[in-house]
Write a protein that holds these residues in place. Structure first.
Motif, PDB file in Angstrom:
ATOM      1  N   CYS A  50      -0.813   5.513 -11.545  1.00 24.47           N
ATOM      2  CA  CYS A  50      -0.474   6.576 -10.586  1.00 24.47           C
ATOM      3  C   CYS A  50       0.924   6.428 -10.019  1.00 24.47           C
ATOM      4  O   CYS A  50       1.268   7.120  -9.060  1.00 24.47           O
ATOM      5  CB  CYS A  50      -1.448   6.579  -9.420  1.00 24.47           C
ATOM      6  N   LEU A  52       2.111   4.185  -8.149  1.00 22.53           N
ATOM      7  CA  LEU A  52       2.198   3.602  -6.801  1.00 22.53           C
ATOM      8  C   LEU A  52       2.639   2.146  -6.835  1.00 22.53           C
ATOM      9  O   LEU A  52       3.026   1.584  -5.828  1.00 22.53           O
ATOM     10  CB  LEU A  52       0.844   3.683  -6.092  1.00 22.53           C
ATOM     11  N   SER A  72       7.963  11.202 -11.380  1.00 19.19           N
ATOM     12  CA  SER A  72       7.720  12.541 -10.854  1.00 19.19           C
ATOM     13  C   SER A  72       6.931  13.390 -11.851  1.00 19.19           C
ATOM     14  O   SER A  72       5.999  14.113 -11.470  1.00 19.19           O
ATOM     15  CB  SER A  72       9.059  13.198 -10.518  1.00 19.19           C
ATOM     16  N   ARG A  75       3.369  12.172 -11.852  1.00 18.66           N
ATOM     17  CA  ARG A  75       2.634  12.604 -10.656  1.00 18.66           C
ATOM     18  C   ARG A  75       2.162  14.046 -10.758  1.00 18.66           C
ATOM     19  O   ARG A  75       1.093  14.398 -10.267  1.00 18.66           O
ATOM     20  CB  ARG A  75       3.514  12.454  -9.426  1.00 18.66           C
ATOM     21  N   PHE A  82      -9.052   8.512  -4.592  1.00 12.70           N
ATOM     22  CA  PHE A  82      -9.005   7.081  -4.300  1.00 12.70           C
ATOM     23  C   PHE A  82     -10.364   6.557  -3.833  1.00 12.70           C
ATOM     24  O   PHE A  82     -11.232   7.323  -3.428  1.00 12.70           O
ATOM     25  CB  PHE A  82      -7.973   6.796  -3.212  1.00 12.70           C
ATOM     26  N   THR A  86      -8.940   9.877   1.519  1.00 14.35           N
ATOM     27  CA  THR A  86      -7.558  10.119   1.929  1.00 14.35           C
ATOM     28  C   THR A  86      -7.416  11.548   2.445  1.00 14.35           C
ATOM     29  O   THR A  86      -6.393  12.191   2.260  1.00 14.35           O
ATOM     30  CB  THR A  86      -6.582   9.914   0.762  1.00 14.35           C
ATOM     31  N   PHE A  99      -2.607  22.076   2.167  1.00 16.82           N
ATOM     32  CA  PHE A  99      -1.585  21.034   2.289  1.00 16.82           C
ATOM     33  C   PHE A  99      -1.217  20.505   0.905  1.00 16.82           C
ATOM     34  O   PHE A  99      -0.056  20.403   0.528  1.00 16.82           O
ATOM     35  CB  PHE A  99      -2.120  19.895   3.177  1.00 16.82           C
ATOM     36  N   TYR A 102       0.776  22.962  -1.267  1.00 20.18           N
ATOM     37  CA  TYR A 102       2.209  22.979  -0.930  1.00 20.18           C
ATOM     38  C   TYR A 102       2.915  21.752  -1.492  1.00 20.18           C
ATOM     39  O   TYR A 102       4.010  21.845  -2.024  1.00 20.18           O
ATOM     40  CB  TYR A 102       2.395  23.022   0.588  1.00 20.18           C
ATOM     41  N   LEU A 103       2.286  20.589  -1.346  1.00 17.61           N
ATOM     42  CA  LEU A 103       2.906  19.361  -1.848  1.00 17.61           C
ATOM     43  C   LEU A 103       3.180  19.459  -3.342  1.00 17.61           C
ATOM     44  O   LEU A 103       4.170  18.939  -3.840  1.00 17.61           O
ATOM     45  CB  LEU A 103       1.992  18.154  -1.613  1.00 17.61           C
ATOM     46  N   TYR A 104       2.277  20.134  -4.063  1.00 18.60           N
ATOM     47  CA  TYR A 104       2.432  20.232  -5.519  1.00 18.60           C
ATOM     48  C   TYR A 104       3.144  21.516  -5.923  1.00 18.60           C
ATOM     49  O   TYR A 104       3.129  21.901  -7.082  1.00 18.60           O
ATOM     50  CB  TYR A 104       1.073  20.079  -6.212  1.00 18.60           C
TER      51      TYR A 104
ATOM     52  N   ASN B   4       8.959  23.149   0.138  1.00 16.54           N
ATOM     53  CA  ASN B   4       7.541  23.422   0.381  1.00 16.54           C
ATOM     54  C   ASN B   4       6.850  22.219   1.005  1.00 16.54           C
ATOM     55  O   ASN B   4       6.035  22.355   1.911  1.00 16.54           O
ATOM     56  CB  ASN B   4       6.844  23.764  -0.940  1.00 16.54           C
ATOM     57  N   ALA B   5       7.180  21.042   0.487  1.00 19.73           N
ATOM     58  CA  ALA B   5       6.561  19.822   1.000  1.00 19.73           C
ATOM     59  C   ALA B   5       7.012  19.564   2.436  1.00 19.73           C
ATOM     60  O   ALA B   5       6.195  19.237   3.307  1.00 19.73           O
ATOM     61  CB  ALA B   5       6.923  18.641   0.101  1.00 19.73           C
ATOM     62  N   VAL B   8       5.198  21.935   4.753  1.00 18.54           N
ATOM     63  CA  VAL B   8       3.772  21.705   5.005  1.00 18.54           C
ATOM     64  C   VAL B   8       3.545  20.435   5.839  1.00 18.54           C
ATOM     65  O   VAL B   8       2.595  20.357   6.615  1.00 18.54           O
ATOM     66  CB  VAL B   8       2.960  21.705   3.687  1.00 18.54           C
ATOM     67  N   LYS B  88      -1.446   8.004   1.417  1.00 19.92           N
ATOM     68  CA  LYS B  88      -1.500   7.892  -0.038  1.00 19.92           C
ATOM     69  C   LYS B  88      -1.459   9.267  -0.696  1.00 19.92           C
ATOM     70  O   LYS B  88      -0.849   9.437  -1.743  1.00 19.92           O
ATOM     71  CB  LYS B  88      -2.789   7.180  -0.456  1.00 19.92           C
ATOM     72  N   GLU B  89      -2.148  10.214  -0.090  1.00 21.07           N
ATOM     73  CA  GLU B  89      -2.150  11.580  -0.608  1.00 21.07           C
ATOM     74  C   GLU B  89      -0.717  12.099  -0.707  1.00 21.07           C
ATOM     75  O   GLU B  89      -0.350  12.767  -1.670  1.00 21.07           O
ATOM     76  CB  GLU B  89      -3.012  12.463   0.322  1.00 21.07           C
ATOM     77  N   ILE B  90       0.107  11.758   0.281  1.00 19.47           N
ATOM     78  CA  ILE B  90       1.499  12.221   0.258  1.00 19.47           C
ATOM     79  C   ILE B  90       2.321  11.397  -0.730  1.00 19.47           C
ATOM     80  O   ILE B  90       3.140  11.932  -1.464  1.00 19.47           O
ATOM     81  CB  ILE B  90       2.109  12.125   1.683  1.00 19.47           C
ATOM     82  N   LEU B  91       2.054  10.089  -0.769  1.00 14.27           N
ATOM     83  CA  LEU B  91       2.876   9.212  -1.613  1.00 14.27           C
ATOM     84  C   LEU B  91       2.680   9.435  -3.109  1.00 14.27           C
ATOM     85  O   LEU B  91       3.581   9.195  -3.895  1.00 14.27           O
ATOM     86  CB  LEU B  91       2.609   7.740  -1.272  1.00 14.27           C
ATOM     87  N   VAL B  92       1.493   9.883  -3.536  1.00 13.44           N
ATOM     88  CA  VAL B  92       1.287  10.101  -4.975  1.00 13.44           C
ATOM     89  C   VAL B  92       1.673  11.507  -5.414  1.00 13.44           C
ATOM     90  O   VAL B  92       1.611  11.834  -6.583  1.00 13.44           O
ATOM     91  CB  VAL B  92      -0.173   9.845  -5.431  1.00 13.44           C
ATOM     92  N   ALA B  93       2.076  12.344  -4.461  1.00  8.68           N
ATOM     93  CA  ALA B  93       2.482  13.706  -4.816  1.00  8.68           C
ATOM     94  C   ALA B  93       3.887  13.670  -5.426  1.00  8.68           C
ATOM     95  O   ALA B  93       4.663  12.763  -5.156  1.00  8.68           O
ATOM     96  CB  ALA B  93       2.455  14.583  -3.575  1.00  8.68           C
ATOM     97  N   PRO B  94       4.204  14.674  -6.253  1.00  5.87           N
ATOM     98  CA  PRO B  94       5.542  14.701  -6.846  1.00  5.87           C
ATOM     99  C   PRO B  94       6.581  15.160  -5.831  1.00  5.87           C
ATOM    100  O   PRO B  94       7.155  16.239  -5.934  1.00  5.87           O
ATOM    101  CB  PRO B  94       5.400  15.702  -7.996  1.00  5.87           C
ATOM    102  N   VAL B  95       6.784  14.335  -4.814  1.00  3.92           N
ATOM    103  CA  VAL B  95       7.674  14.684  -3.710  1.00  3.92           C
ATOM    104  C   VAL B  95       8.588  13.484  -3.471  1.00  3.92           C
ATOM    105  O   VAL B  95       8.114  12.355  -3.445  1.00  3.92           O
ATOM    106  CB  VAL B  95       6.850  14.973  -2.433  1.00  3.92           C
ATOM    107  N   ARG B  97      10.937  10.710  -1.659  1.00  2.00           N
ATOM    108  CA  ARG B  97      10.763   9.989  -0.394  1.00  2.00           C
ATOM    109  C   ARG B  97      11.642  10.589   0.697  1.00  2.00           C
ATOM    110  O   ARG B  97      11.280  10.603   1.872  1.00  2.00           O
ATOM    111  CB  ARG B  97      11.107   8.504  -0.585  1.00  2.00           C
ATOM    112  N   GLY B 254       6.938   1.931  -2.222  1.00  4.54           N
ATOM    113  CA  GLY B 254       6.450   2.493  -3.473  1.00  4.54           C
ATOM    114  C   GLY B 254       6.088   3.937  -3.373  1.00  4.54           C
ATOM    115  O   GLY B 254       5.983   4.521  -2.331  1.00  4.54           O
TER     116      GLY B 254
END
Lengths: 325, 254
Positions: A50, A52, A72, A75, A82, A86, A99, A102-104, B4-5, B8, B88-95, B97, B254
């Motif tokens: 993933c 991380l 990227s 991801r 998980f 989360t 939410f 938007y992130l994606y 967008n990120a 939100v 974690k939800e935010i960290l694994v997104a294609p966004v 840092r 990370g």
């Protein structure tokens, strides 16, 4: 086509080797299971895939993209559920999904439709405006799976998806997971330490102490243990024993008035056996090996939840190590 | 940068802020207590011929305090997100840092500026009138100091692992930052060592800038301590520096 490729992956935390030189490939559209006790290295592997966590050495790629160099792209191609939840418990189910959308970077005109679709799929549409803190464990897990699917990933990771759920929600969730590859066109990579749950997988890798010790379909793995055990009760065990031994050239043992033998294909042995001993048969039963037997044979120990105490110490050490670095 | 990120992340904070009535209530009650209890009490000790009445003098400081507390609180919520897994939800997104850090810093900016605006509207009765231009000026300064402090809060949040550290941050970082910011007393009247502390505190310059806008003609001991250009430059530079450090800290995680 392989959608996930892992080659000679190693991850060390200080002097603990969490993942020790593992390699595997996963076919697109299948369910792949990582089976092993707590602390075997399952979550570490998922975290590397993933993006991380960076591995100490080795290669990992998803959908042709390198997990370290093209994080990227990787991801975008994956969804993750998980081990620990989360979700934001102070937001509603729908808000959590929005939410994520938007992130994606999902187009605004498609967002609502996709959110509603996945909510219906996991049967939570009626609860979409409720705060997540009011949800049960099973509902939260379903909502997380829904969230993982919104951006249409190619691979969905499920890390111990049924941990902490009651037996009924567990069964429901498994039925639901089994449908995913076909309905949503995804490949599933899941970990579990419940043997019976690994049965839904197309392929399984058994992992212990950071190493893959066996890999194959559930049936292949079970065959490797030595096959099925047939138990038979007759009116005259002594004569039946002799005749069956002559028939199959196998040793037949007797325990508590019951004869038993191990053979590769139990289901085809039984008719032949009955033909030979005819009316003396009182009862027959077949016992197939479980994955637990497989694990037992390979490692000399059963997977038990009690083992966690020892593993927790290792997890603590790993956490302490990561804090220092 | 993923807009967008960023949007939100800010929207989430705003929604939670609106929902938590207690947070909004205490954000308004705290300055009230300071103004009318501490301010009213201390103004008896200070002779009226020093210029601005003391209760008015501490008003920019009270705005600064509101921003300090709410910005730090907003950023420290990253520790909560870490503890409850949401990070974690935010960290694994294609966004990137950087987007996460900017989103979080803007979250603190939005909620802090709203609170500052409420206080500004609610307290005209302590004796001064602000023109529309002054009002806008104060809001702009509040927004930029909020951004800087929020970014600083993110840096703090990346260094602390659990919410037990919250009281450490409050007692050893936030409270000293407040007392050494020129909020309660002019920096120029502080003893040498404390004056140095106040000068390395970014909040000092934010409060000083607000003093420039609210008391433009004030000379004497209650006047602003630095030039407006210095104030603005410090706020902008610290914002960029803190965002950069926070981004680095996030990448390390990370």
């Amino acid at each position: 086509m392989s959608i996930i490729r892992v080659e000679n992956l190693i991850k060390r935390f200080g002097n603990i080797t969490a993942v020790n030189d593992i390699s595997f490939e996963i076919e697109e559209g299948t369910i792949f299971g990582f089976l092993g006790p707590n602390g075997a290295g399952k979550t570490t592997t998922i975290n590397i895939l993933c993006t991380l966590l960076a591995p100490t050495s080795g290669k990992a790629s998803i959908n042709g993209h390198d997990c370290m160099k093209e994080s990227s792209k990787v991801r975008k191609a994956i969804g993750i559920v998980f081990q620990d939840t989360t979700l934001d418990k102070d937001l509603t189910a729908a808000e959590n999904l929005i939410f994520h959308a938007y992130l994606y970077n999902i187009a605004k005109d498609k967002m609502q439709e996709r959110v509603d679709d996945v909510l219906r799929f996991v049967d939570l549409y009626d609860r979409k405006d409720d705060l997540v803190k009011k949800f049960s464990g099973g509902m939260k897990r379903r909502l997380e799976v829904a969230r993982g699917l919104i951006h249409r990933p190619r691979v969905l990771f499920l890390d111990e998806p049924t941990l902490g759920l009651d037996p009924q929600s567990r069964t429901n969730l498994w039925e639901f997971i089994a449908e995913l590859p076909e309905k949503h066109n995804v490949t599933i990579f899941m970990t579990t330490h419940y043997m019976e749950e690994a049965e839904v997988c197309d392929r399984i890798a058994i992992i212990d102490n950071g190493k893959i010790i066996a890999m194959g379909t559930p049936d292949e793995l079970k065959k490797a243990v030595g096959g099925d055990v047939v138990y038979i009760k007759t009116t005259d065990n002594a004569s039946a024993k002799k005749e069956i031994e002559r028939l199959f050239r196998l040793d037949v043992s007797e325990k508590e008035g019951e004869l038993y033998l191990t053979c590769v294909m139990g289901d085809t042995c039984i008719p032949e056996m009955i033909r030979t001993i005819g009316e003396r048969v009182l009862s027959v039963r077949l016992q197939r090996p479980t994955l637990n037997d497989v694990f037992l044979k390979l490692t000399g120990k059963a997977i038990r939840e009690e083992e966690t105490s020892g593993m927790d110490t290792i997890k603590e050490e790993v956490r302490a190590y990561r804090r220092r670095h | 940068m993923e807009f967008n990120a960023i949007y939100v992340i800010v929207a989430r904070e705003f929604k939670k802020f609106i929902r938590e009535r207690s947070r909004l209530f205490s954000a308004i009650a705290r300055p009230l207590l300071w103004l009318f209890i501490v301010g009213a009490g201390l103004s008896r000790l200070i002779s009226p011929d020093t210029g601005v009445p003391y209760i008015q003098f501490i008003f920019p400081g009270i705005l600064g305090m509101t921003i300090l507390f709410s910005s730090i609180f907003s950023s420290i919520s990253i520790i909560w997100d870490k503890e409850f897994g949401f990070l974690k939800e935010i960290l694994v997104a294609p966004v990137s840092r950087l987007s996460i850090v900017i989103g979080k810093a803007l979250s603190g900016t939005v909620v802090s500026t709203i609170q500052a605006a409420i206080i500004l509207v609610l307290f005209p009765f302590i004796g001064f009138k602000l023109s529309l231009l002054q009002f806008i000026g104060v809001i702009l300064i509040c927004a930029s100091i909020s951004f800087s402090i929020s970014a600083f809060g993110i840096v703090l949040a990346t260094f602390y692992e659990s919410y037990e550290s919250f009281s450490v941050i409050m007692n050893f970082i936030v409270m000293p930052m407040f007392f050494l910011s020129g909020a309660m007393y002019p920096v120029k009247l502080l003893p040498e060592i404390l004056r140095i502390c106040a000068k390395i505190n970014p909040l000092t310059y934010g409060i000083d800038a607000i003093k420039h806008v609210i008391f433009p003609r004030e000379a004497g001991p209650m006047s602003p301590d630095f030039s407006p250009v210095t104030d603005i430059a410090v706020i902008l530079i610290t914002s960029i520096v803190f965002v950069f450090i926070a981004k680095k800290a996030f990448e390390r995680k990370g």
